[in-house]
Write a protein that holds these residues in place. Structure first.
Motif, PDB file in Angstrom:
ATOM      1  N   THR B  41     -28.855  -6.861  14.377  1.00 51.90           N
ATOM      2  CA  THR B  41     -27.710  -6.944  13.476  1.00 51.90           C
ATOM      3  C   THR B  41     -26.426  -7.153  14.266  1.00 51.90           C
ATOM      4  O   THR B  41     -25.588  -7.998  13.930  1.00 51.90           O
ATOM      5  N   ASP B 164     -29.476 -11.598   7.941  1.00 56.23           N
ATOM      6  CA  ASP B 164     -29.783 -10.296   8.529  1.00 56.23           C
ATOM      7  C   ASP B 164     -30.706  -9.502   7.605  1.00 56.23           C
ATOM      8  O   ASP B 164     -30.241  -8.885   6.649  1.00 56.23           O
ATOM      9  N   GLU B 165     -31.964  -9.509   7.880  1.00 54.93           N
ATOM     10  CA  GLU B 165     -32.967  -8.814   7.075  1.00 54.93           C
ATOM     11  C   GLU B 165     -32.705  -8.963   5.577  1.00 54.93           C
ATOM     12  O   GLU B 165     -32.499  -7.980   4.865  1.00 54.93           O
TER      13      GLU B 165
HETATM   14 MG   LIG Z   1     -30.365  -4.442  11.534  1.00 55.57          MG
END
Ligand SMILES: [Mg+2]
Ligand SMILES: Nc1ncnc2c1ncn2[C@@H]1O[C@H](COP(=O)(O)OP(=O)(O)O)[C@@H](O)[C@H]1O
Lengths: 226, 255
Positions: B41, B164-165
């Protein structure tokens, strides 16, 4: 001199006093508009901890909250001309109403600053990050994403402040402003019937407060419905 | 198309990125894998200047900037060439679906409203939300919100989209719809840098997989090479854990 309290006079005075309602509302309007603009600037100075301005904002806000509005008004009325004279600006010929507007705007700025500050802080940082990620600048992010959301959060407190501001106008007559209270006062001096006029102003204040309260509650419901 | 070199980032005493280099070619889909806390991240956030990296440089198209010395103007230019899809969607709460997609176009790129509206409509249609133009974020499911977020990113026609995810905050039954939208975005030839634990996406869509651990790249390669014969022990351990969990998850919902 007749009766001490004559209910018929309430009916007679009502139109006279009501005719000064625009003055009261004018004070409220500029108090809130001016207070919102300055209050937002104060809130930003505090949130971003702007050197000097942050300290000045803290001092100003606690001063305003810690002193009666009557004193603030006198300080503006007697102090502002002196202060501006120092900068070469002469406002000694200003209408008294202008001093009242400035006082009430400053007073409301302090209260609104705290409301606006906590509302801005309640908007999650992720909202700003999303705005930056689509390419908005810092000021665009503030105007288009943060402020509208903060305003929504602040709305109930904002509504309460408007109603407070209206009731606070009850001191403007001390500078000789002919708002509804000033008019009641003037009638009292002329006719020795003071109470009737005050009853009229009380009714006007109650009705106006209730109207505002319901309007704000209505807007609030409409906005929350989405 | 986009490359970062030698990215370093420290939070206090915690060195989170220890010199990361990544190169993504035009149209390439690169998946970053790695255990939680490995700095994935933070890496994406540094690329978009949501965190200020301590060191390293970024090249994107013809822009070349040092993370540490980037000016406000350079940061804005980079952000106008990139888009980001967040784990928690981060739709603008004061705007409905179509306004969310239009915002960057109208406010940042100064595209006329009518034109932006048409683009936004087209992008929402592509993610299957043609009946949700006027829905507020609170009226949308997580999967729908994330699809709006993807439409918002794609509409900007950026040089690269950072994910991001994007599916990890979703209920399991909503993951599929978002993954299939991401797959069609990939098929359009849009450059993507994706942090995800969705192995099916990595296996089927990625051109390249990067495995990160403790702030550094451990190994990278073609998906089939990484998945079938990882060179590094840490990669293997991680994959075993993830695949095991994947199977477990599948069993759990395969009734
Ligand atoms: Mg993360
Ligand atoms: N804003 C922050 N302040 C301090 N530490 C942070 C911050 N953001 C992330 N970290 C730390 O950096 C490390 C990597 O985090 P992150 O990039 O979120 O990893 P990942 O996305 O791979 O799970 C973690 O140890 C995390 O605690």
């Amino acid at each position: 001199m007749g009766k001490l309290f004559d209910p018929a006079l309430i009916i007679e005075y009502a139109p006279l006093i009501l005719s000064r309602l625009p003055v009261t509302l004018l004070i409220v309007f500029w108090a809130i508009v001016g207070g919102s603009v300055l209050g937002t600037l104060l809130a930003l100075a505090r949130i971003h901890k702007v050197p000097f301005l942050n300290g000045a904002a803290v001092f100003f806000i606690s001063f305003v909250r810690g002193t009666p509005i009557l004193i603030q008004m006198f300080i503006v009325y007697y102090g502002l001309p002196l202060l501006l004279m120092y900068f070469g600006i002469n406002i000694t010929r200003w209408a008294k109403l202008n001093f009242v507007l400035v006082s009430y705007a400053l007073n409301n700025a302090a209260f609104l600053a705290e409301i606006i500050r906590s509302a801005i802080l309640s908007v999650p940082a992720s909202q700003s990050e999303a705005a930056w990620s689509v390419g908005l600048s810092a000021s665009q992010t503030f105007r288009r994403i943060i402020l509208p959301q903060a305003f929504r959060t602040a709305f109930p407190a904002f509504g309460a402040r408007v109603i407070n501001a209206m009731q606070d106008t009850a001191l403007a007559f001390t500078l000789g402003i002919l708002d509804i209270l000033g008019q009641a006062q003037a009638i009292g001096i002329r006719t020795y019937h003071t109470l009737e006029g005050y009853v009229v102003t009380a009714i006007i204040f109650i009705v106006a407060s209730l109207l505002m309260e319901h309007t704000f509650a209505f807007i609030e419901r409409r906005r929350l419905a989405r | 198309m986009i490359s970062v070199k030698n990215v370093h980032k420290t939070f206090g005493k915690n060195e989170v990125l220890k010199g990361v280099d990544i190169d993504v070619k035009r149209g390439e889909v690169v998946v970053i894998l790695g255990p939680s806390g490995s700095g994935k991240t933070t890496l994406l956030r540094c690329i978009n200047f949501l965190e200020k990296a301590d060191e390293g440089e970024l090249n994107i198209g013809d822009i070349s900037v040092h993370f540490r010395h980037a000016t406000r103007q350079e940061i804005l230019r980079v952000r106008r060439r990139t888009a980001m899809v967040f784990q928690s969607y981060n739709l603008f709460n004061n705007k409905n679906a179509i306004e969310n997609v239009m915002e960057g176009l109208v406010t940042a790129r100064k595209i006329p409203k009518g034109e932006a509206y048409e683009t936004a409509k087209k992008e929402l249609d592509k993610v299957g939300l043609s009946d949700k133009y006027n829905a507020w974020p609170s009226q949308l499911s997580g999967g729908q919100q994330q699809r709006v977020a993807i439409a918002r990113a794609v509409a900007l026609n950026p040089d690269v989209i950072l994910f991001d995810e994007p599916t990890s905050a979703l209920d399991p039954e909503l993951v599929g719809e978002v993954l299939s939208v991401m797959k069609s975005v990939a098929r359009e030839g849009i450059t993507m840098l994706v942090v995800t634990h969705e192995m099916s996406f990595a296996r089927d869509i990625a051109d390249r997989v990067i495995f990160m651990d403790e702030g550094a790249i451990v190994e990278e390669g073609l998906p089939r090479d990484i998945f079938t014969r990882p060179k590094e022990r840490r990669t293997k351990q991680f994959l075993d854990r993830i695949l095991l969990k994947d199977e477990y998850v599948k069993d759990d919902y395969a009734i």
